[in-house]
Design an enzyme around this catalytic site. Structure first.
Site, PDB file in Angstrom:
ATOM      1  N   ASP A 109       6.863  -3.622  -6.861  1.00 35.58           N
ATOM      2  CA  ASP A 109       5.621  -3.108  -6.283  1.00 35.58           C
ATOM      3  C   ASP A 109       5.191  -1.867  -7.061  1.00 35.58           C
ATOM      4  O   ASP A 109       5.771  -1.527  -8.089  1.00 35.58           O
ATOM      5  CB  ASP A 109       5.767  -2.830  -4.785  1.00 35.58           C
ATOM      6  CG  ASP A 109       6.654  -1.630  -4.483  1.00 35.58           C
ATOM      7  OD1 ASP A 109       7.469  -1.267  -5.349  1.00 35.58           O
ATOM      8  OD2 ASP A 109       6.539  -1.060  -3.383  1.00 35.58           O
TER       9      ASP A 109
ATOM     10  N   ASP B 282       5.401   1.332  -6.858  1.00 37.57           N
ATOM     11  CA  ASP B 282       6.311   2.427  -7.200  1.00 37.57           C
ATOM     12  C   ASP B 282       7.721   1.936  -7.483  1.00 37.57           C
ATOM     13  O   ASP B 282       8.638   2.732  -7.656  1.00 37.57           O
ATOM     14  CB  ASP B 282       6.314   3.507  -6.116  1.00 37.57           C
ATOM     15  CG  ASP B 282       6.917   3.043  -4.797  1.00 37.57           C
ATOM     16  OD1 ASP B 282       6.848   1.830  -4.501  1.00 37.57           O
ATOM     17  OD2 ASP B 282       7.440   3.889  -4.046  1.00 37.57           O
TER      18      ASP B 282
ATOM     19  N   SER C  87       2.822   3.185  -2.725  1.00 42.34           N
ATOM     20  CA  SER C  87       3.701   2.025  -2.796  1.00 42.34           C
ATOM     21  C   SER C  87       2.935   0.739  -3.084  1.00 42.34           C
ATOM     22  O   SER C  87       2.320   0.595  -4.125  1.00 42.34           O
ATOM     23  CB  SER C  87       4.514   1.933  -1.503  1.00 42.34           C
ATOM     24  OG  SER C  87       5.557   1.006  -1.626  1.00 42.34           O
TER      25      SER C  87
END
EC number: 5.4.2.10
Length: 452
Positions: free
Chosen positions: A244, A246, A103
């Protein structure tokens, strides 16, 4: 429910090529998850996506080998946002979806997120069962030589997701005349996000779209939004969108370069959906981190704010259990269950852009939905120590109690351990900004002392 030790609040996460983020453990997770989710007599399939981290080249084939060894076919998606993996898991009628990502973390980290056939993240119970399989041995679950799975790549997955996201934008509306800065964090959305905005008619200024395996989230993206804000002002853009690594979270900035967080997005979307008669559940779901100002705004609108523990999975679980169709986090995870099963930064940005087009006003006016209370969040790194033991330390407990007393019911104080990093997070909010800063500073100092 068995206790989970490998899985955190958002899957398995750690430093790449160190336990548990090794090729060996990834292979075993593939075997265990494949065995658990391999239900029915049909040919079993798993889809695997990833972000742009260098270690994805190691973890992707390891996971694939694990699934193939228990008789599952593997569909490889390559770099693609987390919500796209959830969507394609359902679309392809797969038994399981996997996203390889850490992430918003730096490139040195990586992680594994698992989705069931319905596109929702696995429950705590399912993750605990996978851990039990890892602990108890997997030898008896290997497929025979003729029952091994196969692997192939899905060539048009980017296009499928682009069309899916565009379908959530109202027909008849276009983004013509809008200049948008989009920061893809050198991450999973570096191809699809600019394409979606361009195809809807916007003039785009893309940044963070040249991943090299080591620059994901580096001084860019939703956690490092300064570059986006500066670019918006310099380019005279109407809006900035920062995803971000992902792309399951988003923060925005208006034409003046002012940052807009997930709380403001929830307020805007919730109010608009209420007026349109599409909001379900009588309110919005958020976490304990959301600003008290959001709660007060929603109350004035006749809406409730239901709070959950931190983690978009807990937001989604509450939404499903109680019939809500909008939820999210201050950090920018926005979940809209009419469209998807998990947070989708790009889809949330389109909801805001739809409001900009409809209202024909500057973003600084449209996105100024409520005035947040002064809120301060500080992270204290406690690597090498058990955060739970530190939080149980008598001196820390006394400091927390003293802080609550100083706020005297006029604010909130929240201290918790991170579910993804070796951190203790200290958050306070209240009417008096100076008092909030003092309370947070005093508690952090005691935690730092206790962790030495």
């Amino acid at each position: 429910m068995a206790k989970r030790t490998l899985f955190g609040t958002d899957g398995v996460r750690g430093t790449a090529n160190r336990e548990p983020m090794t090729a060996d453990t990834a292979l075993r997770i593939g075997m265990a998850a494949g065995h658990l989710l391999r239900n029915g007599d049909h040919r079993h399939t798993v889809v695997i996506g990833k972000d742009t981290r260098l270690s994805g080249y190691m973890l992707e084939p390891a996971l694939a080998a694990g699934f193939i060894s228990v008789g599952m076919d593997v569909v490889l998606l390559g770099p693609l946002p987390t919500p796209a993996v959830a969507m394609l898991t359902r679309s392809l009628r797969a038994d399981l979806g996997v996203m390889i990502t850490a992430s918003h973390n730096p490139f040195q980290d990586n992680g594994i997120k698992l989705f069931g056939p319905d596109g929702y993240k696995l429950s705590d119970d399912q993750e605990a069962t996978i851990e039990a399989l890892l602990d108890n041995g997997l030898e008896g679950h290997r497929a025979g030589p003729t029952a091994l799975g196969k692997a192939r790549r899905l060539d048009d997955c980017n296009g499928r997701y682009v069309e899916f996201v565009k379908s959530t934008f109202p027909r008849g509306r276009r983004l013509e005349g809008l200049r948008i800065v989009v920061d893809c964090a050198h991450g999973a959305a570096y191809r699809v996000a600019p394409k979606v905005l361009w195809e809807l008619g916007a003039t785009i200024v893309p940044i963070g779209v040249t991943p090299d395996g080591t620059n994901i989230n580096k001084d860019c993206g939703s956690l490092h939004s300064r570059v986006m804000c500066e670019t918006v002002v310099r380019e005279g853009a109407d809006l900035g969108v920062a995803l971000d690594g992902d792309a399951d979270r988003v923060v925005l900035c208006d034409e003046k370069g002012a940052l807009v967080d997930g709380d403001q997005l929830l307020a805007l979307i919730g109010r608009n959906w209420k007026r349109a008669g599409t909001l379900q559940g009588g309110g919005v779901v958020a976490t304990v981190m959301s600003n008290l100002g959001l709660e007060r705004f929603l109350k004035d609108e006749g809406l409730a704010l239901a709070r959950t523990p931190v983690g978009d999975r807990y937001v989604v679980e509450h939404m499903r259990a109680e019939g809500y169709n909008l939820g999210g986090e201050q950090s920018g995870h926005i979940v809209m269950s009419d469209f998807g099963t998990t947070g989708d930064g790009l889809m949330a940005a389109l909801q805001v852009l739809s409001a900009l087009v409809a209202e024909d006003r500057p973003a600084s006016e449209v996105l100024d939905v409520f005035t947040p209370l002064p809120q301060l969040l500080r992270n204290v790194r406690v690597a090498g120590h058990d955060p739970r033991a530190i939080l149980a330390d008598p001196q820390v407990a006394r400091a927390v109690s003293a802080g609550e007393g100083r706020l005297n019911g006029g604010g909130r104080l929240l201290i918790r351990k991170s579910g993804t990093e070796p951190l203790i997070r200290v958050m306070a909010e209240g009417e008096d900004e100076a008092l909030v800063a003092q309370v947070v500073g005093d508690i952090c100092a005691v935690i730092e002392t206790a962790s030495q």
